[in-house]
Design an enzyme around this catalytic site. Structure first.
Site, short mmCIF file in Angstrom:
data_model
loop_
_atom_site.label_atom_id
_atom_site.label_comp_id
_atom_site.label_asym_id
_atom_site.label_seq_id
_atom_site.Cartn_x
_atom_site.Cartn_y
_atom_site.Cartn_z
N GLY A 47 61.31 -29.73 19.44
CA GLY A 47 61.56 -28.54 20.25
C GLY A 47 61.63 -28.78 21.74
N GLU A 48 61.31 -30.02 22.18
CA GLU A 48 61.42 -30.31 23.62
C GLU A 48 62.87 -30.19 24.07
OE1 GLU A 48 59.87 -34.03 24.91
OE2 GLU A 48 57.83 -33.63 24.18
N GLN A 106 55.81 -7.60 33.39
CA GLN A 106 54.42 -7.98 33.69
C GLN A 106 54.31 -8.24 35.19
OE1 GLN A 106 52.51 -10.73 30.89
NE2 GLN A 106 54.36 -10.64 29.63
N ASP A 181 61.60 8.47 32.07
CA ASP A 181 60.19 8.54 32.48
C ASP A 181 60.13 8.73 33.99
OD1 ASP A 181 60.52 5.96 33.68
OD2 ASP A 181 60.04 5.03 31.76
N LYS A 204 56.99 11.39 29.54
CA LYS A 204 56.42 10.91 28.27
C LYS A 204 54.98 10.50 28.46
CE LYS A 204 58.12 6.16 28.89
NZ LYS A 204 59.08 5.15 28.44
N ASP A 230 68.35 3.93 32.34
CA ASP A 230 67.15 3.10 32.38
C ASP A 230 67.59 1.64 32.56
OD1 ASP A 230 64.47 2.60 32.45
OD2 ASP A 230 64.04 3.24 30.40
N ASP A 234 64.52 -1.89 24.71
CA ASP A 234 63.90 -2.93 23.89
C ASP A 234 64.00 -2.56 22.41
OD1 ASP A 234 62.42 -4.98 22.82
OD2 ASP A 234 60.78 -4.83 24.26
N THR A 238 61.75 4.89 22.34
CA THR A 238 61.65 5.90 23.39
C THR A 238 63.01 6.54 23.66
OG1 THR A 238 59.81 4.75 24.46
CG2 THR A 238 61.07 6.28 25.82
#
Length: 339
Positions: A47-48, A106, A181, A204, A230, A234, A238
Site C-alpha cells: 500500500g505504500e 475538522q 442550516d 436543523k 451548500d 455527504d 439532511t
C-alpha cells in the site's frame, strides 16, 4: 509581467479526468501543447505510494492537481509525495490545486481532547514544500488562516448563478435560495445576491452526527422554486429531508446546488428517490458511474475556472477577478449560451 518559467501540470490519481480537462483547456488558451507531466504514481504491494517523474522539472512552475477526496488519506499522501518529488527535483515553485480540500470539516475543536485536523493537514502540505494552495469552496473560510503561504479560494456560486440563469430563465421571479442550516447562510446569500432572489433558511437541530432530529423553515416558501445551496453533500440525509420539509411548507419544487458531491454510502439512492427535481454538483470530486447514471443529478465542470486561475497565478495576475460575472461568463460561454 509574465513569468519566464513554464507552467507544468502533474496529477495524482484522485481526479484524472479533471486534470486532463484542465490540460486540454490550457493547450487551447495558450496555443501550445500542454499535457500532464509524464509520471507514475502507484502503490507497492503493502500500500505504500511511490512517485517517479519522468520529465525534467528543474526551474519550472509546477501545479499538482489532486483533490483530497475519498480515499482521503491515500489521496493526501499522493499529494504530499508528489510535492516532495518535485521539490527534490528543483522545481521553481509548487502550487497544490486541491479542488476539494479533505479534512476541512475538522476546522475547530468541538469537544475536549479532539484534534484540529485541518490545521494538521495545512502543516503537512507546507512541510512537503508546497508554496501556494488553489482550492474551491473551503468548508470554513478560516482554514485559509491555517496556512502561512498564499491560499486562493475559488467559489462555485458564480458558476451556479450562470447555471440558474440558464435553467430557470423564464422563472427567475419565482426562485427562493435556501440555506440548509444557519451556518451556511453566507454561502446561500452569495448566490441569492447574484440571481437577485430572496433567501430562506432551514433550521436543523442535530442530535448526533449524521442524524437530523427536527427541521424548521424560516421564511415563506409558498409556491416558490427553492434552490438549496451548500458546500458538501455527504450521505444526502439532511439534503433530502430539507427538500421534503420545504415541499411540506408549500414550495412548488426543490432543486439543490452543492459544490462538492462527496456522495458517500446511500447518497445516490437517496437523491434518486427523493422529492428533489435536480441536484447539481461540480466535478471537484470525480463523479462515480452511479452519480453519472442518476436521472436527477447533474455535474457542472470546474475545469474552465481552474484553468484560468492557474494561468492567472502563473502570470502573476488577479485570481479574485474570477469572482466577477463579466470575467467568468466568457470562459463558460460554450456551456451557457445566454442572451
Amino acid at each position: 509581467m509574465p513569468s519566464l518559467t513554464e507552467p507544468k501540470l502533474i496529477a495524482g490519481n484522485a481526479n484524472l479526468p479533471l486534470a486532463r480537462s484542465i490540460a486540454r483547456r490550457m493547450s487551447l488558451y495558450r496555443g501550445v501543447d500542454q499535457g500532464l507531466v509524464d509520471a507514475r504514481v502507484e502503490r507497492f504491494n503493502d500500500g505504500e505510494i511511490f512517485v517517479e517523474v519522468f520529465e525534467n522539472v528543474r526551474g519550472e512552475d509546477m501545479f499538482i492537481i489532486q483533490p483530497t477526496s475519498n480515499p482521503a488519506n491515500d489521496n493526501l499522501m499522493e499529494l504530499l509525495i508528489i510535492a516532495d518529488a518535485l521539490r527534490r527535483s528543483s522545481a521553481s515553485r509548487i502550487t497544490a490545486v486541491i479542488p476539494y480540500f479533505g479534512y476541512a470539516r475538522q476546522d475547530r475543536r468541538t469537544k475536549a481532547r479532539t484534534p484540529i485536523s485541518a490545521k494538521l493537514v495545512a502543516n503537512m502540505l507546507t512541510g512537503a514544500g508546497i508554496e501556494r494552495i488553489l482550492t474551491m469552496d473551503l468548508h470554513a473560510a478560516q482554514i485559509q488562516g491555517f496556512f502561512d503561504i498564499p491560499v486562493d479560494n475559488l467559489y462555485a456560486s458564480p458558476i451556479f448563478a450562470l447555471d440558474v440563469q440558464t435553467q430557470f430563465k423564464q422563472q427567475m421571479s419565482d426562485l427562493m435560495v435556501v440555506s440548509p442550516d444557519v451556518g451556511g447562510v453566507a454561502r446561500a446569500r452569495e448566490l441569492a445576491k447574484r440571481i437577485n432572489a430572496p433567501l430562506s433558511i432551514v433550521d436543523k437541530r442535530r442530535e448526533k452526527p449524521g442524524e437530523v432530529a427536527e427541521m424548521t423553515v424560516i421564511g415563506d416558501v409558498t409556491d416558490k422554486i427553492c434552490l438549496i445551496v451548500d458546500d458538501i453533500c455527504d450521505t444526502a440525509g439532511t439534503l433530502c429531508k430539507a427538500a421534503q420539509v420545504l415541499l411540506d411548507n408549500g414550495a412548488r419544487e426543490v432543486h439543490s446546488y452543492i459544490s462538492h458531491g462527496v456522495m458517500s454510502g446511500p447518497a445516490v439512492e437517496r437523491v434518486s428517490n427523493s422529492v428533489m427535481k435536480s441536484l447539481v454538483i461540480t466535478d471537484s470530486i470525480q463523479p462515480t458511474p452511479e452519480i453519472l447514471a442518476a436521472p436527477n443529478i447533474r455535474v457542472v465542470p470546474t475545469a474552465p475556472i481552474f484553468t484560468q486561475a492557474i494561468l492567472n497565478i502563473w502570470n502573476g495576475t488577479s485570481v479574485s477577478s474570477l469572482f466577477e460575472d463579466k470575467t467568468l461568463r466568457p470562459i463558460y460561454e460554450s456551456l451557457y449560451h445566454m442572451d
